[in-house]
Design a protein around this motif. Structure first.
Motif, PDB file in Angstrom:
ATOM      1  N   VAL A  38      66.695  32.335  77.836  1.00  0.00           N
ATOM      2  CA  VAL A  38      67.410  31.106  78.599  1.00  0.00           C
ATOM      3  C   VAL A  38      67.077  29.932  77.680  1.00  0.00           C
ATOM      4  O   VAL A  38      68.101  29.118  77.507  1.00  0.00           O
ATOM      5  N   GLU A  39      66.000  29.918  76.717  1.00  0.00           N
ATOM      6  CA  GLU A  39      65.777  28.750  75.784  1.00  0.00           C
ATOM      7  C   GLU A  39      66.889  29.128  74.668  1.00  0.00           C
ATOM      8  O   GLU A  39      67.647  28.090  74.186  1.00  0.00           O
ATOM      9  N   ALA A  40      67.254  30.122  74.376  1.00  0.00           N
ATOM     10  CA  ALA A  40      68.119  30.440  73.285  1.00  0.00           C
ATOM     11  C   ALA A  40      69.741  29.980  73.712  1.00  0.00           C
ATOM     12  O   ALA A  40      70.671  29.359  72.938  1.00  0.00           O
ATOM     13  N   PHE A  41      70.006  30.273  75.014  1.00  0.00           N
ATOM     14  CA  PHE A  41      71.301  29.981  75.807  1.00  0.00           C
ATOM     15  C   PHE A  41      71.146  28.309  75.705  1.00  0.00           C
ATOM     16  O   PHE A  41      72.335  27.785  75.367  1.00  0.00           O
ATOM     17  N   ARG A  42      70.055  27.562  76.020  1.00  0.00           N
ATOM     18  CA  ARG A  42      70.351  26.435  76.218  1.00  0.00           C
ATOM     19  C   ARG A  42      70.620  25.642  74.865  1.00  0.00           C
ATOM     20  O   ARG A  42      71.150  24.613  74.743  1.00  0.00           O
ATOM     21  N   ASP A  43      69.863  26.012  73.972  1.00  0.00           N
ATOM     22  CA  ASP A  43      69.791  25.689  72.498  1.00  0.00           C
ATOM     23  C   ASP A  43      71.336  25.887  71.931  1.00  0.00           C
ATOM     24  O   ASP A  43      71.972  25.011  71.330  1.00  0.00           O
ATOM     25  N   LEU A  44      71.897  26.777  72.389  1.00  0.00           N
ATOM     26  CA  LEU A  44      73.496  27.046  71.883  1.00  0.00           C
ATOM     27  C   LEU A  44      74.248  26.020  72.414  1.00  0.00           C
ATOM     28  O   LEU A  44      75.144  25.581  71.869  1.00  0.00           O
ATOM     29  N   LYS A  45      74.046  25.981  73.971  1.00  0.00           N
ATOM     30  CA  LYS A  45      74.983  24.957  74.543  1.00  0.00           C
ATOM     31  C   LYS A  45      74.759  23.342  73.950  1.00  0.00           C
ATOM     32  O   LYS A  45      75.689  22.599  74.030  1.00  0.00           O
ATOM     33  N   GLU A  46      73.398  23.402  73.355  1.00  0.00           N
ATOM     34  CA  GLU A  46      73.432  21.889  72.835  1.00  0.00           C
ATOM     35  C   GLU A  46      73.994  21.842  71.286  1.00  0.00           C
ATOM     36  O   GLU A  46      73.391  21.049  70.615  1.00  0.00           O
ATOM     37  N   GLU A 103      77.892  35.725  70.507  1.00  0.00           N
ATOM     38  CA  GLU A 103      79.190  36.013  71.191  1.00  0.00           C
ATOM     39  C   GLU A 103      78.602  36.518  72.505  1.00  0.00           C
ATOM     40  O   GLU A 103      79.188  36.325  73.669  1.00  0.00           O
ATOM     41  N   ALA A 104      77.360  37.220  72.445  1.00  0.00           N
ATOM     42  CA  ALA A 104      76.696  37.745  74.188  1.00  0.00           C
ATOM     43  C   ALA A 104      76.331  36.382  74.813  1.00  0.00           C
ATOM     44  O   ALA A 104      76.691  36.309  75.955  1.00  0.00           O
ATOM     45  N   LEU A 105      76.013  35.215  74.349  1.00  0.00           N
ATOM     46  CA  LEU A 105      75.680  34.159  75.137  1.00  0.00           C
ATOM     47  C   LEU A 105      76.807  33.284  75.414  1.00  0.00           C
ATOM     48  O   LEU A 105      77.004  32.674  76.429  1.00  0.00           O
ATOM     49  N   GLN A 106      77.809  33.389  74.455  1.00  0.00           N
ATOM     50  CA  GLN A 106      79.216  32.677  74.982  1.00  0.00           C
ATOM     51  C   GLN A 106      80.054  33.461  76.184  1.00  0.00           C
ATOM     52  O   GLN A 106      80.459  32.826  76.986  1.00  0.00           O
ATOM     53  N   HIS A 107      79.876  34.882  76.195  1.00  0.00           N
ATOM     54  CA  HIS A 107      80.235  35.780  77.395  1.00  0.00           C
ATOM     55  C   HIS A 107      79.493  35.125  78.437  1.00  0.00           C
ATOM     56  O   HIS A 107      80.143  34.815  79.538  1.00  0.00           O
ATOM     57  N   VAL A 108      78.478  34.990  78.573  1.00  0.00           N
ATOM     58  CA  VAL A 108      77.376  34.587  79.720  1.00  0.00           C
ATOM     59  C   VAL A 108      77.850  33.184  80.048  1.00  0.00           C
ATOM     60  O   VAL A 108      78.150  32.859  81.373  1.00  0.00           O
ATOM     61  N   ASP A 109      78.087  32.209  79.105  1.00  0.00           N
ATOM     62  CA  ASP A 109      78.498  30.752  79.397  1.00  0.00           C
ATOM     63  C   ASP A 109      80.166  30.992  80.033  1.00  0.00           C
ATOM     64  O   ASP A 109      80.215  30.298  81.030  1.00  0.00           O
ATOM     65  N   ALA A 110      80.763  31.770  79.689  1.00  0.00           N
ATOM     66  CA  ALA A 110      82.104  31.964  80.398  1.00  0.00           C
ATOM     67  C   ALA A 110      82.021  32.515  81.880  1.00  0.00           C
ATOM     68  O   ALA A 110      82.760  32.058  82.648  1.00  0.00           O
TER      69      ALA A 110
END
Length: 723
Positions: free
Chosen positions: A566-574, A588-595
């Protein structure tokens, strides 16, 4: 506990004319043995003293096996409580088997003791509210009792506090037990067809859940590090010298126990001893705080108030120099010696030197000690042994208390290594008294237990640790270190105030292993060694306590991996991206989850603020995360894992994190948290390169490693500017 819906309370109840357990000894009714000479309570007795039960665990307290039914005001309900408690202890009893709703799992006497306390509260509450028969009980009474019980006063004059749902659940469970055993009761029972709360489970009645996370806190690092450093120093450095000293003290006690009392005929011997001490300039033995000084009744002996008279008597070959008359005979010689050389502790006057923890300077391992000083040091070093054994093994309180003198086991592995084990008993979740079990431990724990055995000097089979109350022991150790000056002597860190318990240390170890390689204990203990040793313990006894500890570690590991994902996802969003060869795949995996998250938000905007929904989407990714010391490994495709290719094991289910070359592996990523590790490697290499003692060829070999570390740091900075 839930009453099965198909098995409702019977429409009619035929009460037994006489209890099924009338005239029986309690231990026979529940199928347990008593120690010879123990009290044998009968069912009719209102006080059941079951302290004599054989095989009871050491962690059980006497009050837990002393059941006083007189506290229940209504005599009929005392019998009800007795019958239900025996049924819980002996579910295979013939009369209990006839009860269709009876519980079929044995309850321990400790659990039943808690039930008795709840029965006392429930029945006496009914009496206070004017109820004289259980047939009068209604659902309103049950609801009122539960509502009043959930509030309690923790101490006098304090405001009421609401109990946790799990605590209140036991009170609700006791109310429902009367329905379960209605066919067994002989003196009173609920009316036919009445089921409290309509058979709902106790936890639903109180509005809680059994699926709650472990709430035991870990020991904070600022407290853990000085405690471990101090205890390891006491065990490894001070302990061996203290063990040698206490063995001498015991030998001296055995030698002097039959000495005669001093008389006038011994006075010349004592004077010759004093003269020899004067010639050799040997100080008089310092008192150890006994009441000897109170016996001095003449002013002439007042300057000798600090003299350990019993120790002087031992040196002269007598047990004591009693009475002012005998002491005045040698007073002139003693006063002259005291004025010349003074007083000093009798033990360890020529102590060997040890290295201070702070700077390695050599100092005597202790100042001269009195008899009390020796015993005080032994008590505090035993606490250090317990802390080391608790913090580095993961054993529960009940398992630590079950360790005996002689519990150590040592075996050689096929590879030539050594495995250390502690033989004890597993108590939790087992039959009364527990079952034999073994823990695989590291050498530090084995050494601490060996030292504790030497310090105790007890025969094999005696209890090694009589208590695991660490808070009291550590408070005493902290005070002793300061008052005795030993903390400064040994160069130990100051131990800050704060709570520490065996449960907290067990939780800390589990979280340390689960969170990252090295963990919080890496400053003093090689945690990989712990992990390897305990892993062997998990496999050695699949149903043992150590395997249960692994389950707790795995649960904490899953939580930590989800937190890091979750921290890696939040970091990418920021805008803080990962670096490393595997960064593109992770992004790519985190962007897929974001979509997916945004798509779900189109139908329900609240999902953007719902961490649970995000964790569900990231769960698959978090399960393939493996934490390295300087990288994260996202082990989604074993065929791409560089470590498996290097090891020649392409079909392995997990990566070999210890062999990871994260600068080249296509599944490894570097994040902000890894920057200090790589920067630290640069600092270490620079130290070697600048050292004139390192060969030029070795320096050339180190330079590419330094360049690679700098490149990784630059990549982290470029991907995450906030680093």
């Amino acid at each position: 506990m839930k009453l099965p819906r198909p098995l409702r309370a019977p429409a009619t109840i035929t009460r037994r004319p006489v209890s099924a357990f009338a005239g029986n000894y309690v231990h026979e009714a529940i199928g347990m043995a008593l120690l010879p000479g123990s009290v044998r309570p009968r069912f009719e007795d209102d006080l059941w003293d079951m302290w004599g039960l054989a095989d009871k665990a050491r962690s059980i307290k006497r009050h837990e096996l002393t059941w006083n039914f007189i506290k229940i005001v209504n005599p009929k309900w005392r019998v009800v409580a007795k019958e239900i408690l025996i049924a819980l202890l002996a579910p295979q009893h013939d009369s209990v088997l006839e009860c269709a709703l009876a519980l079929r799992k044995n309850r321990s006497p400790r659990t039943c003791n808690r039930f008795l306390n709840k029965f006392i509260a429930w029945f006496n509450w009914l009496t206070t509210n004017g109820i004289t028969s259980l047939e009068e009980v209604t659902q309103e009474h049950c609801d009122r009792f539960a509502a009043e019980t959930q509030w309690y006063v923790p101490k006098p004059d304090a405001p009421p506090v609401q109990a946790e749902p799990e605590t209140l659940a036991e009170s609700v469970r006791v109310v429902q037990l009367v329905t379960l055993y209605g066919d067994l009761l002989s003196t009173d029972s609920y009316r036919a067809g009445f089921v409290p709360w309509d058979g709902r489970s106790t936890i639903k009645v109180v509005g809680g859940t059994w699926l709650r996370a472990n709430r035991t806190p870990s020991v904070p690092d600022h407290l853990l590090q000085p405690v471990l450093a101090t205890c390891l120093y006491l065990v490894n450095t001070v302990g061996p010298h203290l063990a040698d000293l206490i063995e001498k003290v015991r030998e001296d006690a055995a030698r002097t126990k039959d000495f005669p009392r001093a008389t006038l005929t011994h006075i010349p011997d004592v004077k010759r001893l004093i003269a020899q001490m004067h010639a050799d300039r040997v100080p008089l033995p310092l008192t150890d705080g006994r009441t000897e000084s109170r016996r001095i009744r003449t002013d002439g002996l007042a300057p000798l108030k600090d003299l350990a008279w019993h120790r002087l008597a031992y040196q002269a070959g007598t047990s004591t120099i009693a009475g002012d008359y005998l002491r005045e005979k040698i007073a002139p010689e003693l006063l002259a010696l005291a004025n010349d050389v003074g007083f000093e502790g009798y033990w360890a006057r020529t102590a060997p030197t040890i290295a201070r923890e702070e700077n390695g300077a050599l100092v005597p391992w202790t100042a001269p000690l009195s008899d009390t000083g020796v015993q005080s040091m032994v008590a505090n070093v035993l606490v250090a042994c317990l802390v080391v054994a608790t913090a580095l093994s993961g054993m529960r309180n009940s398992e630590l208390v079950e360790l005996n003198v002689g519990c150590r086991r040592q075996t050689r592995t096929k590879s030539g290594g050594t495995r250390y084990r502690l033989a004890g008993r597993l108590i939790k979740g087992q039959k009364f008294g527990g079952v034999p079990d073994e823990w695989v431990v590291i050498e530090d724990v084995h050494r601490a237990v060996a030292l504790a055995e030497r310090l105790l000097g007890a025969p094999p089979g005696a209890a090694l640790f009589s208590t695991v109350a660490l808070s009291f022991g550590l408070d005493r150790m902290r005070k002793w270190l300061e008052e005795s000056g030993n903390r400064e002597r040994w160069g130990l860190p100051v131990i800050p105030a704060g709570p520490i318990s065996a449960r907290m240390l067990r939780r800390t170890l589990a979280l340390s292993i689960a969170a990252r390689p090295g963990g919080l204990l890496a400053a003093k203990i090689a945690l990989k060694h712990i992990s390897v040793a305990t892993t062997e313990g998990y496999a050695a006894r699949p149903g043992g306590s150590q395997r249960l500890f692994l389950t707790e570690v795995e649960e904490a590991e899953q939580e930590k991996h989800m937190e890091l994902t979750v921290e890696a996802f939040r970091d990418l969003k920021e805008g803080r991206k990962p670096a490393g060869p595997g960064a593109r795949g992770l992004i790519e995996a985190l962007q897929h989850v974001d979509a997916q998250l945004n798509e779900a938000a189109r139908h329900d905007p609240k999902v953007l603020e719902d961490d649970r929904h995000l964790e569900n989407l990231l769960s698959k990714l978090s399960k393939v995360l493996h934490v390295g010391a300087a990288n994260f490994c996202w082990f989604r495709d074993p065929s791409k894992a560089l470590c498996l290719k290097l090891a020649g094991t392409p079909n392995a289910k997990k990566p070999l994190v210890g062999m990871c070359d994260s600068a080249r592996c296509p599944q490894a990523t570097h994040h902000r948290s890894h920057r200090p590790v790589w920067l630290g490697q640069v600092t270490v290499i620079d130290t070697f390169v600048e050292s004139p003692r390192v060969a030029k060829g070795e320096k050339k070999r180190l330079l590419p490693e330094r360049d690679r570390a700098l490149r990784v740091v630059a990549e982290i900075d470029a991907a995450s500017p906030a680093a």
